[in-house]
Every structure is written in structure tokens, then in C-alpha cells.
Design a protein around this motif. Structure first.
Motif, PDB file in Angstrom:
ATOM      1  N   LEU A 120      46.478   5.470  42.020  1.00 43.25           N
ATOM      2  CA  LEU A 120      46.638   4.024  41.828  1.00 43.25           C
ATOM      3  C   LEU A 120      47.791   3.735  40.870  1.00 43.25           C
ATOM      4  O   LEU A 120      48.624   2.856  41.114  1.00 43.25           O
ATOM      5  CB  LEU A 120      45.333   3.422  41.292  1.00 43.25           C
ATOM      6  CG  LEU A 120      45.352   1.932  40.932  1.00 43.25           C
ATOM      7  CD1 LEU A 120      45.792   1.065  42.113  1.00 43.25           C
ATOM      8  CD2 LEU A 120      43.981   1.481  40.437  1.00 43.25           C
TER       9      LEU A 120
ATOM     10  N   LEU B 266      51.342   1.443  41.397  1.00 38.31           N
ATOM     11  CA  LEU B 266      51.638   0.252  40.595  1.00 38.31           C
ATOM     12  C   LEU B 266      52.917   0.369  39.789  1.00 38.31           C
ATOM     13  O   LEU B 266      53.392  -0.615  39.216  1.00 38.31           O
ATOM     14  CB  LEU B 266      50.485  -0.016  39.610  1.00 38.31           C
ATOM     15  CG  LEU B 266      49.130  -0.403  40.185  1.00 38.31           C
ATOM     16  CD1 LEU B 266      48.099  -0.474  39.062  1.00 38.31           C
ATOM     17  CD2 LEU B 266      49.203  -1.730  40.933  1.00 38.31           C
TER      18      LEU B 266
ATOM     19  N   VAL C 282      55.709  -2.151  40.201  1.00 42.59           N
ATOM     20  CA  VAL C 282      55.320  -3.525  40.521  1.00 42.59           C
ATOM     21  C   VAL C 282      55.456  -4.385  39.267  1.00 42.59           C
ATOM     22  O   VAL C 282      55.041  -3.984  38.180  1.00 42.59           O
ATOM     23  CB  VAL C 282      53.873  -3.577  41.044  1.00 42.59           C
ATOM     24  CG1 VAL C 282      53.473  -5.012  41.382  1.00 42.59           C
ATOM     25  CG2 VAL C 282      53.702  -2.667  42.256  1.00 42.59           C
TER      26      VAL C 282
ATOM     27  N   LEU D 202      42.257  -8.538  46.653  1.00 43.16           N
ATOM     28  CA  LEU D 202      42.297  -7.236  47.337  1.00 43.16           C
ATOM     29  C   LEU D 202      43.562  -6.464  46.956  1.00 43.16           C
ATOM     30  O   LEU D 202      43.824  -5.391  47.492  1.00 43.16           O
ATOM     31  CB  LEU D 202      42.231  -7.422  48.859  1.00 43.16           C
ATOM     32  CG  LEU D 202      40.835  -7.691  49.455  1.00 43.16           C
ATOM     33  CD1 LEU D 202      40.919  -8.185  50.889  1.00 43.16           C
ATOM     34  CD2 LEU D 202      39.975  -6.421  49.406  1.00 43.16           C
ATOM     35  N   TYR D 203      44.327  -6.993  46.001  1.00 41.54           N
ATOM     36  CA  TYR D 203      45.651  -6.420  45.765  1.00 41.54           C
ATOM     37  C   TYR D 203      45.674  -4.951  45.357  1.00 41.54           C
ATOM     38  O   TYR D 203      46.640  -4.257  45.687  1.00 41.54           O
ATOM     39  CB  TYR D 203      46.473  -7.292  44.795  1.00 41.54           C
ATOM     40  CG  TYR D 203      46.060  -7.283  43.347  1.00 41.54           C
ATOM     41  CD1 TYR D 203      46.418  -6.236  42.502  1.00 41.54           C
ATOM     42  CD2 TYR D 203      45.322  -8.323  42.814  1.00 41.54           C
ATOM     43  CE1 TYR D 203      46.045  -6.234  41.169  1.00 41.54           C
ATOM     44  CE2 TYR D 203      44.948  -8.331  41.477  1.00 41.54           C
ATOM     45  CZ  TYR D 203      45.303  -7.288  40.650  1.00 41.54           C
ATOM     46  OH  TYR D 203      44.927  -7.275  39.336  1.00 41.54           O
ATOM     47  N   PRO D 204      44.650  -4.429  44.658  1.00 40.30           N
ATOM     48  CA  PRO D 204      44.747  -2.985  44.363  1.00 40.30           C
ATOM     49  C   PRO D 204      44.857  -2.141  45.638  1.00 40.30           C
ATOM     50  O   PRO D 204      45.568  -1.132  45.664  1.00 40.30           O
ATOM     51  CB  PRO D 204      43.445  -2.694  43.611  1.00 40.30           C
ATOM     52  CG  PRO D 204      43.043  -4.013  43.007  1.00 40.30           C
ATOM     53  CD  PRO D 204      43.453  -5.043  44.035  1.00 40.30           C
ATOM     54  N   TYR D 205      44.170  -2.567  46.687  1.00 41.16           N
ATOM     55  CA  TYR D 205      44.240  -1.847  47.956  1.00 41.16           C
ATOM     56  C   TYR D 205      45.497  -2.208  48.742  1.00 41.16           C
ATOM     57  O   TYR D 205      46.093  -1.354  49.391  1.00 41.16           O
ATOM     58  CB  TYR D 205      43.004  -2.149  48.802  1.00 41.16           C
ATOM     59  CG  TYR D 205      41.702  -1.755  48.132  1.00 41.16           C
ATOM     60  CD1 TYR D 205      41.577  -0.540  47.472  1.00 41.16           C
ATOM     61  CD2 TYR D 205      40.599  -2.595  48.156  1.00 41.16           C
ATOM     62  CE1 TYR D 205      40.392  -0.172  46.848  1.00 41.16           C
ATOM     63  CE2 TYR D 205      39.407  -2.235  47.541  1.00 41.16           C
ATOM     64  CZ  TYR D 205      39.309  -1.016  46.890  1.00 41.16           C
ATOM     65  OH  TYR D 205      38.138  -0.666  46.274  1.00 41.16           O
TER      66      TYR D 205
ATOM     67  N   ILE E 250      48.483  -3.256  47.599  1.00 47.59           N
ATOM     68  CA  ILE E 250      49.685  -2.682  46.979  1.00 47.59           C
ATOM     69  C   ILE E 250      49.758  -1.176  47.223  1.00 47.59           C
ATOM     70  O   ILE E 250      50.821  -0.634  47.546  1.00 47.59           O
ATOM     71  CB  ILE E 250      49.707  -2.998  45.470  1.00 47.59           C
ATOM     72  CG1 ILE E 250      49.974  -4.495  45.266  1.00 47.59           C
ATOM     73  CG2 ILE E 250      50.753  -2.150  44.737  1.00 47.59           C
ATOM     74  CD1 ILE E 250      49.836  -4.947  43.815  1.00 47.59           C
TER      75      ILE E 250
END
Lengths: 360, 360
Positions: B27, B31, B34, B241-244, B246
Motif C-alpha cells: 500500500l 501511495l 500521490v 474506496l480510494y485505498p483500493y 489508487i
């Protein structure tokens, strides 16, 4: 017009509500001290998810807890389990219950459960409402606080009486505790003391806690074991939920002790609104970190007033207004970390301006 | 015993399959570049999710695409939409379809859809199977590649014939493309060319792509619009849902061009297994990055052999073995980034040892 108000609110130096912007920094901060080698959870197994579930079960005073991607999923499942156990495909809840107005009728469409709507939509469910039920229900859902009417709460004694009545009648009692953490200061009870009145409990991690997403469903082990099967059926048993678990855990620890502060600040802010004409808060005195502000003025008339205040003071009071009948409008206010950083003098000036403009 | 093999595999310097450990670093890496100020998606809206959906719709050659937390959710919803549209609560799929064996019967329990199981479980669905259907179905689901039988694929001509037949008969054709990206090199087709044969398509971002979780469901706009309503009903329309999103986007860009490499490496590795006695791969020559290895030897007998090889060579060949009938065992191999980093000489030594030990 509404977009304009929201944009202006977001552009102020001091927006009054919430914790802050919902951006990537929220996730990055939650990860900052986590070891890169920490293993992902795998389909509900692994330390990262199981440890948090245990921690929350203990905090809520329940035997067991399961992490869900959403409260929508967790609550439908809770009601389905109780309906399957009791044998009636009926439950009771408030007319403005999340399941009734925000979930595209998932409960009805997927689980074929019919709700009985208790109480008038403008007031809380009472013991008398429950006693007057004419149909057999498997479960009563209570939402504490009742968000859509400003976050109102029944007296704790009334809650205890409803709980005892349901227990005697064999009706399961489920807590929609989306904002449970936020009401402990008003009740002067621990979360576990409140949850003890309920057979099952859902709590959320992106309201007062300010996480990214995610929910916990807690109850006895037989109940939570069944909930894991339904979680898989719903498509919520993801290979990895850790981005939500880690951030929930992180912000829970950051903010759980601030609930008293948010509550006191909400009362202070509501007091400022209530000094203005054409303006009232619901409840009059907040019982959590949230309340609604009602204006007996159309939003088209109020918005330019608010915009001029934001411009003049760099204080953002309200992000968006919703119509309320023909002639009024209202908004929801939730206090979070931001409030403490708002300069008191500027806030006072903003409310002086609001009072003056509303009085004209 | 199995845990011991898995632990030993994980402790080797060179585990042969997969991309790497599923830990928090996955993860964090996604990131890293970003902007902290990038706003979260909000209940399916916002650039971060809408841009990725548009990108994937284009890549898959469909009008529209929707990001889902899981394939379980996306596929049940696809079948439900087609059943509601066609009016038959029946669909057809392979006996080892994910919906049949890994989802706790969500399709049946929540959507009351009955599957017709096509083909023997050890072989692919053929045009003849579809033509022989005795009941009306709304939708046929094809999984490409058919994971539980080693990731086999029909000839593209057979696929085209099935697609044409379904189209003529008014049967909707849905693609379980959990590993769609991985089969494009074998077919020598773009994803869009394959998807053109289907009315709806699901793809996953944590198999060959190696993301954290998440799925895309694509089709025409009428279909995807309905899927968003069902996504909310299922509890999958998360506030964020952005963790998934991205991480799916990041690893898609990292790995989509490596599918040819993984496919070539899978063929190479399968060749090494097939030189050993008591050993065969399914398919004989892989048609994607995955295959199964079958041993006609009980796993209790094979595990000590593998452990001694891991110890001697620091190569981890197989993480876990499953029983196959009374006397055999098998495992699934999926090639990812790790394979390229395995020293060829060491790998050769490991296979020499395996061949010798199996020959005795």
C-alpha cells in the motif's frame, strides 16, 4: 447555488465542522508508524484484523466483533440473522432509519425483510410505540443518536425500559451505533454500558472517529460467526481490509478521548446559533457532537448572507443547506477536530454578522 | 505439516511464485507519489474513482465501468441484473465457478438465482454444453482462464461460437475475468477484443496485477447504472474506496505490460516440473501465468522432499499442497514478479534435486 456555498465553505481558512479534508493525507498519517513488514489480513484472518476485532469487542462489552467494510452491510446482516433465528421476516425501526432511506432498499430487495416503521418521523421511538406493535417482529433497531432528526437521544431510563420489554417479549434489540462513541459523554456511560442493553451493535469509524471507512458488528460469538458467512455472501470478505482496519484503529486511539470535548463544543456552537433570530437548533441543546440548524428562511435567501460572512471573516459556518418545507432550510453540523482551531474572536464576529443580517 | 511447508516456503530467499509478500509496503508503495491533497472519492463520486473507471472502461472496450470492493459482489450483481432483465432466475456456469464454491451460496441465498452447472468439473464448458441446455437461462458465465482446473482456456474460435450462439438465443454472456489480463498473450488479443464477445465483464486487481483488493465491472451504461444501485444495496458503495482504487491503478500500470513475461516464465517453469517423474502440470503447457502441478504421491510423502530442497537450495517451489484423491496431491502456481529474481542456477539445482528424489 449549493455548489457555490460548498466551495466557499471549503475555501475558508476556518471551516467550523468536521475533522478536516477527506484526502490521501488521512490514510498516509494512519500508516506513518506502521511497520512495512506487517502482513495483510487474509479474508478476515490475521493479526491486523483479529487484534482490532478483539479490542473492539472488549471496548463494546461484547463476546465477539467482526470488521465490515460498511455499516450498510453489517446492519442488513444483523437483521437477517435475527429474522432467521426468530422466524419472522419483520423488523421495526424509525421511519428515517439508514436502512429505510439510504440503502436503496437492500434489506427488502436482498433479504425480503419488511420493516415496520415506528414513531412519527419527527420524534424518537418510545416504549409506548414498541408496546403498541400489532405485528410480530424479530428485531427492533434503535439508532442512537437519531441522526436525521438532529441526533436526538431518549433518556437512558427509557432505553432501559425498551430493552427490558424487548428481552421479555423475545424481541432482539439491535443498536445502530454509527455515532455511539459520540453519545457516551451525554449519557455519562461507557460504550459497554450502553451496548449491554442490546443483543447486537454496529459502530462506525468514519463519523466522530474520522477514519476512512469501515464498521464493527459485535454480539455473542454465535451471532458474529453467522455474520462472517453473510459477510462473504455480501462480497464483503475482502482478501485485504487492512487499509480500513489500520486507519480505524489509528483514529479511534486519536479521538476516542475527545468525545467529551466535541460534545461541549457542540453545545457552545448551538448556543451561538440559538442567539440569532429565524434560527434554532435541534436538539435545542445538543446531546452529542452533532445537531441540526433550522432557519425559517428559504435557502436562496440565506446563502448570499452566509457567503458574505465567509468572505468577510474567513469562517465557514455551514457547507450545504437543504430545503425544509416551502419556506425553510436546515443543515447538519458535526463537531470534530477543526472546531478547536477556529479563532474565538473570528467566530464571534461571524455570529455577530449572522445575527445582524438575519435580524434585518 | 502444511503450515510447516508454508513457513519454510516463506522463509526461503527465493520463493518462486507470486509478486512478493502481501504486507503494508504494498500500500505504501502505491501511495508514494500521490499528492496528499488528492481528495477522497465520496460514495462512488470524485475524480479518483471516476477517472480509473473511465480508464478501465476504455481498456476493456466497454461503454462504462464501476469499481467494486470485490469480485464476489460484482459478479452476483451482474447475474442479478441479467436475471431481472431476462426474467429467468437461472444462470449457467462451470461446476467449479467461484460463485459455486467460494461464496457461501450468496447468489442463491440473497438473489434466489439457481445455477445450472455445465460441463464435467474436470473440463471446460464447450459450445455443445451450451447448445444442450434444457432450461431457459438468463445468463451464461464463462471464467477465463478456468482457475480451478489449472487455468485452462478454450480456443478463441470456440469462444466466438459460444458468444454468437448466446447472442442469437438472447442469453447474456458474462465474463469472470479475474485473470483476464493474464490470458491476453496466449490469445494474442487485446482485453477489449476478448471482452467484445461478452455483455458484461468483471476483472480483478489483486491476482496478476498484484494490488490490494478491488474489482471492475464493465458493460453498457444501462447495465453499470443498475450495478451502482445494487452496489449500494450490497453495502459496497463505501464513502471511500480510494485505498483500493489508487493501488489498483498503480499496480495495473506497473504490471500490465509484464503479462507476456509472466506467461513465458510459466511455460518455462512448467517445463521444469514436467521433466520430473510422478509430476505433471495442468495444462501441460500453460496458457497464462498460472498452472497446477499434480504429483501422483501423497502429500505426506512429498512434503519432506520439498522441505529438504528448500533447505539445501533456498528456493521455495511450492507454498502449500492440497490432497488430490487418495494417493495424489497438487498445488497452484502463479507467476509474478518474483520469478525473474530467482537465480537460474539455483532453480536448476532445485529441480535436479526434485527429479532425483522423485525418481527414487
Amino acid at each position: 447555488m449549493n455548489m457555490t456555498l460548498t466551495e466557499a465553505f471549503n475555501n475558508t481558512a476556518y471551516p467550523v465542522g468536521g475533522h478536516g479534508k477527506r484526502n490521501i493525507q488521512v490514510l498516509r498519517e494512519a500508516l506513518q508508524d506502521v511497520d512495512n513488514n506487517l502482513d495483510s489480513d487474509m479474508y478476515g484472518k490475521g493479526n491486523v484484523i483479529e487484534d482490532f476485532q478483539s479490542e473492539m469487542a472488549e471496548y463494546l462489552g461484547k463476546e465477539s466483533a467482526v470488521f465490515f467494510p460498511s455499516g450498510t452491510m453489517a446492519q442488513q446482516i444483523a437483521l437477517r440473522i435475527w429474522c432467521d433465528e426468530k422466524g419472522y421476516k419483520q423488523v421495526a425501526y424509525h421511519p428515517l432509519c439508514h436502512l429505510e432511506i439510504h440503502e436503496e432498499d437492500g434489506l427488502k430487495e436482498m433479504h425480503h425483510i419488511e420493516p415496520v416503521l415506528l414513531a412519527d418521523q419527527n420524534r424518537l421511538i418510545t416504549l409506548e410505540d414498541v408496546q403498541s406493535l400489532q405485528v410480530d417482529i424479530s428485531c427492533l433497531l434503535l439508532e442512537l443518536p437519531q441522526r436525521e432528526i438532529g441526533g436526538q437521544l431518549p433518556d437512558f431510563e427509557e432505553l432501559e425500559a425498551i430493552s427490558a420489554y424487548c428481552h421479555n417479549k423475545g424481541i432482539k434489540l439491535h443498536l445502530d451505533g454509527a455515532r455511539l462513541f459520540e453519545i457516551t459523554p451525554y449519557y455519562k456511560k461507557t460504550a459497554a454500558e450502553i451496548c449491554a442493553l442490546f443483543d447486537s451493535v454496529y459502530v462506525s469509524f468514519y463519523k466522530g472517529i474520522g477514519g476512512i471507512a469501515g464498521a464493527i458488528l459485535a454480539g455473542d460469538t454465535e451471532f458474529t460467526t453467522k455474520s462472517k458467512v453473510w459477510k462473504r455472501r455480501h462480497g464483503g470478505d475482502l482478501i485485504s481490509l487492512y487499509p480500513y482496519v489500520i486507519s480505524s484503529d489509528y483514529y479511534f486511539k486519536q479521538r476516542i478521548d475527545k468525545m467529551v470535548q466535541y460534545y461541549e463544543e457542540a453545545k457552545e456552537l448551538a448556543g451561538l446559533y440559538n442567539k440569532c433570530t429565524h434560527t434554532s437548533t435541534l436538539p435545542k441543546e445538543p446531546v452529542s457532537n452533532m445537531f441540526h440548524v433550522h432557519f425559517d428562511m428559504p435557502k436562496e435567501q440565506l446563502e448570499p448572507i452566509l457567503l458574505s460572512i465567509y468572505e468577510a471573516t474567513s469562517i465557514g459556518l455551514i457547507p450545504t443547506l437543504r430545503d425544509n418545507g416551502e419556506t425553510g432550510c436546515y443543515c447538519e453540523v458535526s463537531i470534530g477536530d477543526r472546531y478547536a482551531g477556529v479563532p474565538k474572536e473570528k467566530l464571534k464576529t461571524a455570529f455577530q454578522m449572522l445575527a445582524e443580517k438575519l435580524a434585518n
